[in-house]
Each structure stands twice: as C-alpha cells, then as structure tokens.
Motif scaffolding. Structure first.
Motif, mmCIF file in Angstrom:
data_model
loop_
_atom_site.group_PDB
_atom_site.id
_atom_site.type_symbol
_atom_site.label_atom_id
_atom_site.label_comp_id
_atom_site.label_asym_id
_atom_site.label_seq_id
_atom_site.Cartn_x
_atom_site.Cartn_y
_atom_site.Cartn_z
ATOM 1 N N ILE A 240 0.833 -1.202 0.000
ATOM 2 C CA ILE A 240 0.000 0.000 0.000
ATOM 3 C C ILE A 240 0.866 1.249 0.000
ATOM 4 O O ILE A 240 0.598 2.222 -0.727
ATOM 5 C CB ILE A 240 -0.949 -0.007 1.212
ATOM 6 C CG1 ILE A 240 -1.965 -1.148 1.088
ATOM 7 C CG2 ILE A 240 -1.665 1.332 1.352
ATOM 8 C CD1 ILE A 240 -2.843 -1.324 2.308
ATOM 9 N N LEU A 241 1.918 1.236 0.819
ATOM 10 C CA LEU A 241 2.835 2.370 0.878
ATOM 11 C C LEU A 241 3.528 2.569 -0.476
ATOM 12 O O LEU A 241 3.679 3.709 -0.943
ATOM 13 C CB LEU A 241 3.872 2.141 1.973
ATOM 14 C CG LEU A 241 4.893 3.263 2.218
ATOM 15 C CD1 LEU A 241 4.184 4.587 2.500
ATOM 16 C CD2 LEU A 241 5.818 2.895 3.368
ATOM 17 N N SER A 242 3.918 1.467 -1.112
ATOM 18 C CA SER A 242 4.553 1.542 -2.431
ATOM 19 C C SER A 242 3.600 2.137 -3.456
ATOM 20 O O SER A 242 3.981 3.005 -4.256
ATOM 21 C CB SER A 242 4.987 0.143 -2.888
ATOM 22 O OG SER A 242 5.920 -0.426 -1.992
ATOM 23 N N ALA A 243 2.343 1.675 -3.435
ATOM 24 C CA ALA A 243 1.340 2.198 -4.367
ATOM 25 C C ALA A 243 1.116 3.685 -4.156
ATOM 26 O O ALA A 243 0.967 4.452 -5.121
ATOM 27 C CB ALA A 243 0.026 1.427 -4.200
ATOM 28 N N ALA A 244 1.125 4.108 -2.894
ATOM 29 C CA ALA A 244 0.932 5.528 -2.581
ATOM 30 C C ALA A 244 2.084 6.363 -3.138
ATOM 31 O O ALA A 244 1.863 7.448 -3.712
ATOM 32 C CB ALA A 244 0.818 5.716 -1.075
ATOM 33 N N VAL A 247 1.670 6.548 -7.002
ATOM 34 C CA VAL A 247 0.565 7.420 -7.414
ATOM 35 C C VAL A 247 0.913 8.888 -7.197
ATOM 36 O O VAL A 247 0.679 9.736 -8.077
ATOM 37 C CB VAL A 247 -0.728 7.046 -6.647
ATOM 38 C CG1 VAL A 247 -1.808 8.097 -6.880
ATOM 39 C CG2 VAL A 247 -1.227 5.677 -7.080
ATOM 40 N N VAL A 248 1.476 9.215 -6.036
ATOM 41 C CA VAL A 248 1.826 10.606 -5.733
ATOM 42 C C VAL A 248 2.888 11.117 -6.702
ATOM 43 O O VAL A 248 2.779 12.248 -7.228
ATOM 44 C CB VAL A 248 2.317 10.728 -4.276
ATOM 45 C CG1 VAL A 248 2.925 12.109 -4.033
ATOM 46 C CG2 VAL A 248 1.171 10.491 -3.303
#
Length: 264
Positions: A240-244, A247-248
């Motif tokens: 989830i942290l990687s995806a965030a 995306v950012v």
C-alpha cells in the motif's frame, strides 16, 4: 502511439545493455554458488563477520548452501541494479527532449503534454517489465543444472514480483524528477543519489534497533528478501505504501510538467 513506439525503439539499446549486465551478474553469481552448494563448511566463513553486519545485509536469514538462500542474498544486488535502470529510464525519457533540443518537435505535435508523458512513461514501463522477464528467464537457464525444487521456483517468482515493484517505485521517482527539474542535466544524477541514499538507509536500519524507523523511508526494506523467504508473500502494508508513492509521484509529474517552462 507513434511517440510510444519511437521511445521503445530509442531505448532498446539501453535495455539491451542493462540486460547483458544483469545476465553476466547472474552467471557469475551462479558460478560462485558452486563453491557453497551442499557444503556446510563454507558457512564457517560467516562466523568471523559481526552479527550486526550479517543482519544488515540479511545474510543471517539465509542458508548459503541452498539455492534459495544464495539467491536471497543476491536479490539485494539485483534489486539495486533494477532500481537504477528504472530511475534512469524514468528521468531520461523526459529530460532527454530538452537535452537533445527535440522538445520543440514534441510541442508542435497535435497532442497534449499529458499524452506525451503518458506515452513515454508506458515505454519506460515496458522496459521495466522486459528487464524483469529477462532476469527471470536467465536465472531459470543458469540454475537448471542444480535441479531446483518447487520451493525455489516459488521464491524466485516472488523475488521477481518484488523486483518489479521496486522498479515501479523508482520509475515513478525518476519520472517525477525528469518532469519537475528545470536543470534537466541533474535529474539522472539526483535519481541515482536517491537510490544510493535509500539503499544505505536499508543497511543502517538493520544494524541498530534504534534506527529501525528508517525502514519506512527505503523501498529496499519494503521487499526484504529474508522476509519474502520466511513468509512466502509480500507485506500488504508495504504494498500500500509503495502504491501511494507511485501514485503521488506520477500525479506530481503530470502536474509539474504541464506547469513548467520547457528549455528549447
């Protein structure tokens, strides 16, 4: 579509060079493994190393006499190489238009800046996927003489997924730097500096418990090979942290590229 195909063609040589480098590294690693394979005596060489260093390099989590254990040690180097390649593709694929004075050509095309970034980012993404598949294929060929078991194949598949995740993170960071930095010549070197900084942070965080918090700031700890081997899966919180992060960085890249003045 023409921009996408042009970028694939333009970056093919780079992909080929990185593929040759990773292939040579894999063959050297497998050749070195022949000295460890099935020989417990070789493990005694690790006894002279400080325990903190073994933990920092995740060496204490692996049995170097097994193929899975040895490959677990090598994963950090494969991950580092793939991160550098992805970051360079991400930053260079944007900044090279200003470097080569071809940005004016891109601007007169009947396409928006966002579509240009999308086409270029997709081309870089294809390179990243191809790099992982090549690494995977070369490994399968290189280790077949050792007759790996199913556990190794499962672990290798998990490593390749983690390697792709690392690439996506640093591809997004490189893309952001290429789109945001006015001094386009520094985007690649800045990307490398970020990678090396986060890599050393991953080592330092494993050496002292007081610095354990650093693991949240380094993607190399999100996909620790020791944890992958122990649990057989990637940590959901880190995914989830990687995806965030991805995306950012990608969203910021689009926003900044649409706003900034380009060097013609």
């Amino acid at each position: 579509m023409n921009i996408f195909l042009r970028e694939l063609k333009a970056n093919f040589k780079s992909l080929l060079i990185w593929s040759v480098i990773i292939a040579l590294m894999i063959m050297m690693a497998v050749a070195k493994f022949s000295a460890f394979a099935g020989d417990p005596e070789m493990l005694k060489m690790l006894d002279s190393m400080p325990p903190a260093l073994l933990d920092a390099l995740s060496m204490s989590a692996f049995n170097l006499t097994t193929l899975s254990g040895f490959y677990g040690i090598m994963f950090i180097y494969f991950g580092l190489m793939s991160a550098i390649a992805a970051a360079m593709w991400g930053s260079d694929i944007i900044s090279k238009e200003e470097r080569d004075r071809t940005v004016e050509f891109s601007l007169v095309l009947p396409v928006s800046r966002s579509r240009v970034v999308t086409a270029k980012a997709l081309a870089a993404l294809v390179n990243c996927i191809a790099f992982v598949l090549i690494t995977w294929a070369v490994t399968l060929v290189a280790v077949r003489s050792y007759q790996p078991d199913q556990a190794f194949y499962d672990f290798l598949a998990l490593e390749m997924q983690a390697m792709l995740a690392l690439e996506l993170i640093f591809l997004a960071i490189g893309l952001l730097l290429g789109c945001a930095m006015k001094q386009y010549k520094r985007s690649g070197s800045t990307a490398i500096a970020i990678i090396l900084t986060t890599y050393f942070m991953s080592i330092i965080s494993g050496m002292q418990e007081g610095l354990d918090f650093l693991k949240y700031f380094t993607p190399f700890k999100y996909f620790d090979a020791g944890e992958l081997l122990r649990t057989g899966k990637m940590d959901g919180a880190y995914l989830i942290l990687s995806a965030a992060i991805i995306v950012v960085c990608v969203a910021a890249a689009y926003w900044m590229y649409n706003k900034r003045d380009l060097y013609i």
